[in-house]
Design a protein around this motif. Structure first.
Motif, PDB file in Angstrom:
ATOM      1  N   GLY A 207       4.768   5.112  27.408  1.00 18.82           N
ATOM      2  CA  GLY A 207       3.861   5.552  28.808  1.00 18.82           C
ATOM      3  C   GLY A 207       3.998   6.813  28.963  1.00 18.82           C
ATOM      4  N   ASP A 208       4.361   7.213  30.243  1.00 16.36           N
ATOM      5  CA  ASP A 208       4.662   8.719  30.672  1.00 16.36           C
ATOM      6  C   ASP A 208       5.692   9.508  30.003  1.00 16.36           C
ATOM      7  OD1 ASP A 208       2.556   8.243  32.219  1.00 16.36           O
ATOM      8  OD2 ASP A 208       3.544   7.881  34.004  1.00 16.36           O
ATOM      9  N   GLY A 209       6.788   8.759  29.481  1.00 14.23           N
ATOM     10  CA  GLY A 209       7.704   9.414  28.765  1.00 14.23           C
ATOM     11  C   GLY A 209       7.475  10.311  27.649  1.00 14.23           C
ATOM     12  N   PHE A 210       6.050   9.921  26.736  1.00 18.63           N
ATOM     13  CA  PHE A 210       5.797  10.640  25.737  1.00 18.63           C
ATOM     14  C   PHE A 210       5.622  11.883  26.193  1.00 18.63           C
ATOM     15  CE2 PHE A 210       3.072  12.178  22.477  1.00 18.63           C
ATOM     16  CZ  PHE A 210       3.595  11.935  21.365  1.00 18.63           C
ATOM     17  N   ALA A 211       4.770  12.102  27.085  1.00 16.63           N
ATOM     18  CA  ALA A 211       4.307  13.487  27.932  1.00 16.63           C
ATOM     19  C   ALA A 211       5.753  14.417  27.807  1.00 16.63           C
ATOM     20  CB  ALA A 211       3.644  13.347  28.950  1.00 16.63           C
ATOM     21  N   ALA A 212       6.945  13.846  28.608  1.00 10.55           N
ATOM     22  CA  ALA A 212       7.909  14.559  28.732  1.00 10.55           C
ATOM     23  C   ALA A 212       8.646  14.847  27.628  1.00 10.55           C
ATOM     24  CB  ALA A 212       8.927  13.525  29.590  1.00 10.55           C
ATOM     25  N   ALA A 213       8.757  14.052  26.515  1.00 12.85           N
ATOM     26  CA  ALA A 213       9.117  14.249  25.307  1.00 12.85           C
ATOM     27  C   ALA A 213       8.492  15.152  24.458  1.00 12.85           C
ATOM     28  CB  ALA A 213       9.284  12.872  24.518  1.00 12.85           C
ATOM     29  N   GLY A 251      -1.687   3.744  25.215  1.00  5.03           N
ATOM     30  CA  GLY A 251      -0.336   4.266  25.669  1.00  5.03           C
ATOM     31  C   GLY A 251       0.564   3.836  24.646  1.00  5.03           C
ATOM     32  N   GLU A 252       0.234   3.133  23.598  1.00  4.54           N
ATOM     33  CA  GLU A 252       1.189   2.867  22.474  1.00  4.54           C
ATOM     34  C   GLU A 252       1.588   4.304  21.529  1.00  4.54           C
ATOM     35  OE1 GLU A 252       2.113  -0.420  18.956  1.00  4.54           O
ATOM     36  OE2 GLU A 252      -0.019  -0.418  20.192  1.00  4.54           O
ATOM     37  N   VAL A 253       2.617   4.091  21.219  1.00  2.83           N
ATOM     38  CA  VAL A 253       2.993   5.218  20.193  1.00  2.83           C
ATOM     39  C   VAL A 253       3.026   4.985  18.550  1.00  2.83           C
ATOM     40  CG1 VAL A 253       5.006   7.149  19.551  1.00  2.83           C
ATOM     41  CG2 VAL A 253       4.421   6.447  22.062  1.00  2.83           C
ATOM     42  N   SER A 254       2.273   5.804  17.552  1.00  2.00           N
ATOM     43  CA  SER A 254       2.196   5.439  16.299  1.00  2.00           C
ATOM     44  C   SER A 254       3.819   5.482  15.729  1.00  2.00           C
ATOM     45  CB  SER A 254       1.636   6.355  15.565  1.00  2.00           C
ATOM     46  OG  SER A 254       2.233   7.680  15.522  1.00  2.00           O
ATOM     47  N   LEU A 268      -1.827   7.193  21.720  1.00  2.00           N
ATOM     48  CA  LEU A 268      -3.424   6.862  21.839  1.00  2.00           C
ATOM     49  C   LEU A 268      -3.382   6.789  23.344  1.00  2.00           C
ATOM     50  CD1 LEU A 268      -6.066   6.268  20.859  1.00  2.00           C
ATOM     51  CD2 LEU A 268      -5.394   3.761  20.899  1.00  2.00           C
ATOM     52  N   ASN A 269      -4.245   7.725  23.926  1.00  2.00           N
ATOM     53  CA  ASN A 269      -4.826   7.682  25.305  1.00  2.00           C
ATOM     54  C   ASN A 269      -5.972   6.904  25.795  1.00  2.00           C
ATOM     55  OD1 ASN A 269      -2.218   9.037  25.968  1.00  2.00           O
ATOM     56  ND2 ASN A 269      -3.214  10.983  25.335  1.00  2.00           N
ATOM     57  N   GLY A 270      -6.898   6.946  24.953  1.00  2.00           N
ATOM     58  CA  GLY A 270      -8.044   6.394  25.292  1.00  2.00           C
ATOM     59  C   GLY A 270      -9.054   6.471  23.907  1.00  2.00           C
ATOM     60  N   ILE A 271     -10.072   5.555  23.860  1.00  2.00           N
ATOM     61  CA  ILE A 271     -10.852   5.355  22.861  1.00  2.00           C
ATOM     62  C   ILE A 271     -12.326   4.964  23.288  1.00  2.00           C
ATOM     63  CG2 ILE A 271     -10.439   3.006  22.536  1.00  2.00           C
ATOM     64  CD1 ILE A 271     -10.790   3.455  19.410  1.00  2.00           C
ATOM     65  N   SER A 272     -13.355   5.787  22.624  1.00  2.00           N
ATOM     66  CA  SER A 272     -14.716   5.504  23.311  1.00  2.00           C
ATOM     67  C   SER A 272     -15.714   5.170  22.056  1.00  2.00           C
ATOM     68  CB  SER A 272     -15.302   6.563  24.222  1.00  2.00           C
ATOM     69  OG  SER A 272     -15.416   7.938  23.471  1.00  2.00           O
TER      70      SER A 272
END
Length: 434
Positions: A207-213, A251-254, A268-272
């Motif tokens: 989740g939001d922890g990725f941005a902080a990392a 929200g998932e991390v590779s 991944l934050n979004g897909i269209s």
């Protein structure tokens, strides 16, 4: 392996990764560390052992070929497939000859424009034993023969299926993805510390922890934005990276992806997707300029609008300092492809290399569309050709090779059947992890 040999080896990896269903150290080895013995069992599959040494060797092999993903996970998964495929071949009485294996080695090496001997020597520079390469090819050939024998007679592609495929090709879906990135540089030749750090970040950065990392650890310019990138067209990204991120949920991390000089995590934050006329492939032209120490990047930004403007700046420098390359996106090294995907034509990014700064600029991006059947009657002809057929009805030259399409559809069916069969073998196997 030298950088030149690395670049020549990369296409082989991409083909092998795409066709692995039918085909099938020095990196520190966590596998060996578990009980201190390289030849101790790491996994037992239906009574057959996979040793720590085999896992380490496959990790080194994947690393030499610049395979995406976590090397240890991918090595264990690939070796498990090898064992299950070989056991299925034994049950079916299928074998391959030494001559077939030798031909397979040559064919695989040729994808990197090498002979089998050259390819084996290049792998040896990375610590990969010749037996590791041979076993990889032999197991791939065995699995291919198993699949052909079991499912080949079932493949029947009708004319109606070809017609439907042609109709679908006219309605390409444009997929865009919204990603965040976290790039950890590799210090020296040992990728293990960066891989371990990436795994730890993945475990804690949901989740939001990725941005902080990303703000704390990422070496990319996007770190200040929490690693967040703009929307990217998937056709502009390296296929190996696309295959990793498209399997993620929002929200998932590779898993960590090893690229030259770095380990990368994506969220991944979004897909269209929008139905549109999409190119089947993308070709890019890009420039790599090793900047001399006295050339200020600010000066470059003020004077350069395109790749042609780099030549005056490179005047008097050794020719190898400015290189222009044209490649299909699938052949572009992953680290370069990722940067090019973020650029518009004429834009550039500065990258720190070993002892110098490199300017990477996108010169041109060209979509290579699939053949349009409707264009068959509009094939341009030269004046001489027009005169030759004057007064006669010109014979239409079909632009769609229906037999080639039939083969592609058949191969796709065969691949799907093979994957389902491998999953069946895996579910029925007795697997012990040590």
């Amino acid at each position: 392996m030298t950088e030149a040999l690395r670049n020549r080896t990369a296409p082989a990896l991409r083909v092998a990764a795409i066709g692995l269903v039918l085909w099938g150290g020095a990196m520190a080895a966590p596998a060996a560390a578990q009980d201190g013995s390289l030849f101790a069992p790491r996994m037992v599959i239906n009574g057959q052992t996979i040793t720590n040494f085999e896992v380490e060797q496959r990790m080194l092999f994947l690393r030499a070929l610049r395979a995406p993903g976590d090397p240890e996970k991918e090595a264990i998964k690939a070796l498990m497939r090898d064992r299950l495929g070989a056991q299925a071949a034994e049950d079916a009485g299928i074998t391959v000859t030494a001559e077939q294996v030798s031909e397979g080695l040559e064919e695989f090496a040729s994808r990197a424009n090498m002979t089998a001997e050259q390819f084996t020597a290049a792998l040896a520079d990375e610590g990969v034993a010749p037996e590791t390469f041979r076993d990889f090819v032999a197991n791939g050939l065995l699995w291919r023969e198993v699949v052909r024998s079991k499912f080949g007679p079932q493949i029947r592609i009708s004319e109606a299926q070809i017609d439907r495929a042609l109709a679908e090709n006219a309605k390409k879906t444009q997929i865009r993805i919204l990603l965040s990135e976290l790039i950890l540089p590799i210090q020296g030749d040992d990728v293990t510390p960066a891989l371990d750090q990436a795994r730890a970040i993945k475990a804690e950065a949901a989740g939001d922890g990725f941005a902080a990392a990303a703000r704390e650890f990422s070496a990319a310019p996007s770190a200040a934005r929490g690693g967040r990138l703009d929307w990217l067209e998937v056709t502009n990204l390296p296929p190996a990276i696309v295959s990793q991120v498209l399997t993620l949920s929002p929200g998932e991390v590779s898993d960590p992806i090893v690229v030259p000089q770095a380990v990368v995590l994506f969220q991944l934050n979004g897909i269209s997707d929008v139905e549109s006329a999409m190119p089947a492939q993308v070709e890019v032209e890009y420039a790599q300029f090793a900047l001399p120490p006295n050339l200020d990047p600010a000066t470059i930004r003020a004077q350069v609008d395109g790749c042609g403007d780099l030549y005056p700046l490179a005047r008097g420098l050794p020719p190898e300092q400015l290189r222009l390359t044209t490649q299909m996106m699938g052949a572009v090294p992953q680290d370069i492809g990722l940067e090019l995907a973020k650029l518009d034509v004429g834009e550039f990014v500065l990258r720190q290399r070993a002892g110098y700064t490199e300017l990477l600029m996108l010169c041109l991006r060209t979509g290579v569309p699939e053949t349009d059947p409707a264009a068959a009657a509009q094939v341009p002809v030269t004046t001489e050709e027009a005169e030759a057929v004057e007064g006669e009805e010109a014979e239409a030259t079909p632009l769609v090779d229906r037999e080639a399409l039939r083969n592609r559809l058949g191969n796709a069916q065969l691949t799907a059947m093979a994957e389902a069969y491998m999953e069946e073998l895996r579910s029925e196997a007795i697997i012990e992890e040590r």
